[in-house]
Write an enzyme that holds these catalytic residues in place. Structure first.
Site, PDB file in Angstrom:
ATOM      1  N   GLU A 131       0.842  -1.195   0.000  1.00  0.00           N
ATOM      2  CA  GLU A 131       0.000   0.000   0.000  1.00  0.00           C
ATOM      3  C   GLU A 131       0.878   1.247   0.000  1.00  0.00           C
ATOM      4  O   GLU A 131       1.940   1.270   0.624  1.00  0.00           O
ATOM      5  CB  GLU A 131      -0.903   0.000   1.238  1.00  0.00           C
ATOM      6  CG  GLU A 131      -2.010   1.032   1.217  1.00  0.00           C
ATOM      7  CD  GLU A 131      -3.040   0.762   2.320  1.00  0.00           C
ATOM      8  OE1 GLU A 131      -3.514  -0.388   2.432  1.00  0.00           O
ATOM      9  OE2 GLU A 131      -3.351   1.702   3.075  1.00  0.00           O
ATOM     10  N   ASP A 155       0.142   5.383   0.574  1.00  0.00           N
ATOM     11  CA  ASP A 155      -0.963   6.216   1.054  1.00  0.00           C
ATOM     12  C   ASP A 155      -0.684   7.704   1.016  1.00  0.00           C
ATOM     13  O   ASP A 155       0.412   8.153   1.384  1.00  0.00           O
ATOM     14  CB  ASP A 155      -1.274   5.891   2.525  1.00  0.00           C
ATOM     15  CG  ASP A 155      -1.801   4.492   2.731  1.00  0.00           C
ATOM     16  OD1 ASP A 155      -2.380   3.935   1.795  1.00  0.00           O
ATOM     17  OD2 ASP A 155      -1.629   3.963   3.850  1.00  0.00           O
ATOM     18  N   GLU A 215      -3.033  10.316   3.074  1.00  0.00           N
ATOM     19  CA  GLU A 215      -4.188  10.359   3.962  1.00  0.00           C
ATOM     20  C   GLU A 215      -4.238  11.709   4.669  1.00  0.00           C
ATOM     21  O   GLU A 215      -3.229  12.163   5.216  1.00  0.00           O
ATOM     22  CB  GLU A 215      -4.108   9.247   5.007  1.00  0.00           C
ATOM     23  CG  GLU A 215      -4.132   7.854   4.413  1.00  0.00           C
ATOM     24  CD  GLU A 215      -3.879   6.777   5.466  1.00  0.00           C
ATOM     25  OE1 GLU A 215      -4.692   5.844   5.559  1.00  0.00           O
ATOM     26  OE2 GLU A 215      -2.864   6.867   6.192  1.00  0.00           O
TER      27      GLU A 215
END
Length: 302
Positions: free
Chosen positions: A123, A125, A127
């Site tokens: 993953e 990210d 955010e």
């Protein structure tokens, strides 16, 4: 010594400190130095439907004049997913965040292969960690490699404040994923570079591009100190100007992702490095490599 002169001399250190503070504030208020190269300008934006589909919470998703709006309330949030998976590429969206009380709420743009490798996924990210009205948003960048999904996932978080208010207008946030490095951009300014140092510390399996808004009250805001307060619902995230350009899972081995920098540079140019250093010096608020609580045997790239 005359009392007036004595008083002045005692004030000199204070005056120097005030001047220095004003200089620092002036530098920060001007924003980062120009990176000199703008990757987003090389890639044409696409509409949501050209590159994505709803993944969950369809009743909390709306498209109006090329702007995607997703929202969270007590019933559910919403998420979307790209139509294709990618081996590398440039992935971005212009995002506008909600002002006011948003503690506990995550608005995100990320790459993942969790659905293909549940319990053992990669993953990358971006955010936005919701906040209270008296504090700025935190932009968290993170990288997972073969995460276990059992609570022992090794995060590689770097967190930043921004040099602008992300609730006032749309700003472009991007991930450039290459076989040799990951670069995170805000309005074409690189804020983080994560180089490939070994196979064990770098994501290399194909991933889809996702976006979502959801309740992460257990950890999102100051480690879970402040929770989502649904008296302020709905919590809204707005996205537009999507850019997806890279090598899909079906692309030939000769496919190459877009460049992060002008021709002649294998990575960022010196001017881009200076802009990134400015951001990290002035706006980075957390670096996992500098956290004494972390087991550095698990993060050898540090």
């Amino acid at each position: 010594m005359p009392s007036s002169l004595s008083s002045f001399l005692h004030m000199v250190p204070l005056l120097s400190l005030l001047v220095l503070s004003c200089m620092i504030c002036s530098v920060c208020s001007q924003g980062p130095p120009s990176p000199g190269y703008y990757p987003s300008s090389k890639i044409s934006p696409i509409s949501f439907n050209q590159g994505f589909r709803n993944l969950w919470g369809p009743q909390h998703q709306r498209i109006d004049q090329d702007t995607l709006t997703i929202w969270l309330d007590t019933s559910t949030g919403s998420g979307f997913k790209s139509l294709h998976s990618y081996k590398s590429g440039y992935f971005s969206a212009a995002i506008k965040l909600q002002p006011g009380y948003t503690a506990g709420v995550i608005t995100s743009l990320y790459l993942s292969n969790n659905q293909d490798h549940p319990g053992n996924h990669d993953e990358i990210d971006i955010e936005f960690l919701g906040t209270t009205p008296d504090k700025p948003y935190v932009l968290q960048t993170n990288v997972y490699i073969r995460g276990s999904g059992d609570g022992n996932i090794i995060g590689r978080e770097m967190r930043f404040h921004l040099w602008f208010d992300p609730t006032q207008d749309f700003h472009n946030y991007a991930i450039l994923w290459k076989p040799t490095e990951l670069i995170f951009f805000v309005d074409d300014v690189p804020i983080r570079r994560y180089p490939r140092k070994s196979e064990a510390t770098y994501p290399s399996r194909p991933m889809y591009v996702y976006g979502s808004i959801w309740d992460a009250s257990s950890w999102a805001t100051e480690g879970g100190k402040y929770k989502a307060d649904y008296r302020y619902q709905p919590f809204i995230g707005r996205y537009r100007n999507f850019r997806l350009e890279g090598c899909t899972s079906e692309s030939s081995p000769s496919c190459h992702p877009p460049s992060a920098s002008p021709s002649g540079f294998g990575s960022l140019s010196p001017q881009q490095f200076r802009a990134m250093q400015w951001v990290q010096n002035n706006y980075m608020v957390y670096n996992y490599c500098h956290d004494p609580r972390r087991d550095h045997n698990l993060i050898p790239e540090c």
